[in-house]
Scaffold this motif. Sequence first.
Motif, PDB file in Angstrom:
ATOM      1  N   ARG A  96       0.976  -1.446   0.158  1.00 43.05           N
ATOM      2  CA  ARG A  96       0.153   0.235   0.283  1.00 43.05           C
ATOM      3  C   ARG A  96       0.706   1.329   0.192  1.00 43.05           C
ATOM      4  NH1 ARG A  96      -3.257   2.074   4.408  1.00 43.05           N
ATOM      5  NH2 ARG A  96      -4.552   3.992   3.540  1.00 43.05           N
ATOM      6  N   TYR A  97       1.827   1.046   0.901  1.00 45.99           N
ATOM      7  CA  TYR A  97       2.739   2.165   1.018  1.00 45.99           C
ATOM      8  C   TYR A  97       3.220   2.896  -0.684  1.00 45.99           C
ATOM      9  CZ  TYR A  97       2.273   2.330   6.553  1.00 45.99           C
ATOM     10  OH  TYR A  97       2.219   2.290   7.261  1.00 45.99           O
ATOM     11  N   ASP A  98       3.710   1.698  -1.210  1.00 48.15           N
ATOM     12  CA  ASP A  98       4.431   1.667  -2.279  1.00 48.15           C
ATOM     13  C   ASP A  98       3.595   2.441  -3.662  1.00 48.15           C
ATOM     14  OD1 ASP A  98       6.615   0.682  -0.851  1.00 48.15           O
ATOM     15  OD2 ASP A  98       5.768  -1.351  -1.841  1.00 48.15           O
ATOM     16  N   THR A  99       2.080   1.444  -3.370  1.00 46.97           N
ATOM     17  CA  THR A  99       0.955   2.199  -4.382  1.00 46.97           C
ATOM     18  C   THR A  99       1.174   3.825  -3.881  1.00 46.97           C
ATOM     19  OG1 THR A  99      -0.316   0.202  -3.985  1.00 46.97           O
ATOM     20  CG2 THR A  99      -1.188   2.206  -4.623  1.00 46.97           C
ATOM     21  N   ILE A 100       0.876   4.020  -3.200  1.00 45.89           N
ATOM     22  CA  ILE A 100       0.277   5.638  -2.279  1.00 45.89           C
ATOM     23  C   ILE A 100       1.885   6.770  -3.289  1.00 45.89           C
ATOM     24  CG2 ILE A 100       0.394   7.494  -0.542  1.00 45.89           C
ATOM     25  CD1 ILE A 100      -1.162   5.364   1.192  1.00 45.89           C
ATOM     26  N   LEU A 101       3.198   6.047  -3.151  1.00 48.78           N
ATOM     27  CA  LEU A 101       4.008   7.171  -3.008  1.00 48.78           C
ATOM     28  C   LEU A 101       3.980   7.222  -4.832  1.00 48.78           C
ATOM     29  CD1 LEU A 101       6.663   8.349  -3.305  1.00 48.78           C
ATOM     30  CD2 LEU A 101       7.866   6.247  -3.597  1.00 48.78           C
ATOM     31  N   ILE A 102       3.347   6.048  -5.672  1.00 49.05           N
ATOM     32  CA  ILE A 102       3.945   5.838  -7.459  1.00 49.05           C
ATOM     33  C   ILE A 102       2.578   6.723  -7.498  1.00 49.05           C
ATOM     34  CG2 ILE A 102       2.801   4.876  -9.146  1.00 49.05           C
ATOM     35  CD1 ILE A 102       4.479   2.144  -7.612  1.00 49.05           C
ATOM     36  N   ILE A 103       1.346   6.693  -6.915  1.00 46.37           N
ATOM     37  CA  ILE A 103       0.028   7.522  -7.289  1.00 46.37           C
ATOM     38  C   ILE A 103       0.575   9.512  -7.376  1.00 46.37           C
ATOM     39  CG2 ILE A 103      -2.403   8.500  -6.060  1.00 46.37           C
ATOM     40  CD1 ILE A 103      -2.052   5.551  -6.008  1.00 46.37           C
ATOM     41  N   LEU A 104       1.062   9.632  -6.160  1.00 51.99           N
ATOM     42  CA  LEU A 104       1.512  10.894  -5.612  1.00 51.99           C
ATOM     43  C   LEU A 104       2.670  11.756  -6.378  1.00 51.99           C
ATOM     44  CD1 LEU A 104       1.396  10.764  -1.904  1.00 51.99           C
ATOM     45  CD2 LEU A 104      -0.420  11.283  -3.304  1.00 51.99           C
ATOM     46  N   LEU A 105       3.454  10.781  -6.867  1.00 50.63           N
ATOM     47  CA  LEU A 105       3.816  11.165  -8.143  1.00 50.63           C
ATOM     48  C   LEU A 105       3.717  11.273  -9.089  1.00 50.63           C
ATOM     49  CD1 LEU A 105       7.615   8.973  -6.597  1.00 50.63           C
ATOM     50  CD2 LEU A 105       7.000  11.119  -6.654  1.00 50.63           C
ATOM     51  N   GLY A 106       3.307  10.442  -9.755  1.00 52.55           N
ATOM     52  CA  GLY A 106       2.273  10.798 -10.264  1.00 52.55           C
ATOM     53  C   GLY A 106       1.190  11.353 -11.112  1.00 52.55           C
ATOM     54  N   VAL A 107       0.762  12.048  -9.817  1.00 54.32           N
ATOM     55  CA  VAL A 107      -0.291  12.997  -9.585  1.00 54.32           C
ATOM     56  C   VAL A 107       0.449  14.426  -9.929  1.00 54.32           C
ATOM     57  CG1 VAL A 107      -1.774  14.846  -7.972  1.00 54.32           C
ATOM     58  CG2 VAL A 107      -2.088  12.247  -8.556  1.00 54.32           C
ATOM     59  N   GLN A 108       1.823  14.694  -9.238  1.00 53.67           N
ATOM     60  CA  GLN A 108       2.816  15.927  -9.476  1.00 53.67           C
ATOM     61  C   GLN A 108       2.635  15.875 -10.879  1.00 53.67           C
ATOM     62  OE1 GLN A 108       4.559  18.880  -6.993  1.00 53.67           O
ATOM     63  NE2 GLN A 108       2.490  17.824  -5.967  1.00 53.67           N
ATOM     64  N   TYR A 109       3.397  15.195 -11.351  1.00 55.21           N
ATOM     65  CA  TYR A 109       3.813  15.401 -12.589  1.00 55.21           C
ATOM     66  C   TYR A 109       2.363  15.895 -14.031  1.00 55.21           C
ATOM     67  CZ  TYR A 109       5.683  13.977 -17.657  1.00 55.21           C
ATOM     68  OH  TYR A 109       5.510  13.852 -18.801  1.00 55.21           O
TER      69      TYR A 109
END
Length: 263
Positions: A41-54
């Motif tokens: 879950r923690y890894d999923t959240i990080l990937i999503i937030l990086l994608g949203v920032q991009y």
Amino acid sequence: MRPIIQLLHFGYHQAMSCIFPVVIFGTLALSSIIKVPFIHRYDTILIILLGVQYLMYRSRLETRDEIKVICIFHLIGLVLELYKVWMGSWSYPELGYTKLLGVTLYSGFMYASVASYMCQVWRRLRMDMTGWPGLTSSVLLGGAIYFNFFTHHFMPDFRWWLTALVFIVFRKTWIIYRVRTVTYRMPLTLAFIIVGFFIWLAENISTFLGAWKYPDQHQTWQLVSFSKISSWFLLVIISVIIVAQLKHVKASRATNVSGSSYT
């Protein structure tokens, strides 16, 4: 009718400024219900937030300068998280590949979301300030506040002394903001309190959704202590100081005129 229109415009800009914090809460909520296979879950959240920032940058919802501020605050928050988890103030109990010394790397985004909001609302409401105390006093106070988050574990907690200093140093500072053609203002310290309170509400939502846990929340969720409002109040000050000084420097370089509305 005009006050309603003004309120709607103000609410719209506030909502647009909160896109990244809302995405964080939405991701926390969905990830607590929907389990992605083969990834923690923690890894999923990080990937999503990086994608949203991009995507926010590519869609021009955030500028390059705002991304820089967010990165700075992400680093500031991550360093604080590493220390606080090491001291046992709170923990990230779930598994994750993107954890450093027990801290999930997405945690810095929760601090960066405050900077994101500050940058967005500053631009959207065409904010300015009067009575800014200047570089030396504001940076020294901001540094003292930040280091007190570390030192209060083995030295006396100077939180309330620093809070008193905030009201003294920023006693003449007012926020100027504009909604359509109308200009408004409020004391900066009042803005600190308001934002700090709403971050405390957000913190309750985050801990309820399992973003992190305080020691007294491991058995069952409990309301975060009201004393945390003062911590967020002080943290907001750090973000405002960083954003305000960077905006001031940029404006000075653009105009090549000594002095500004901060002095």
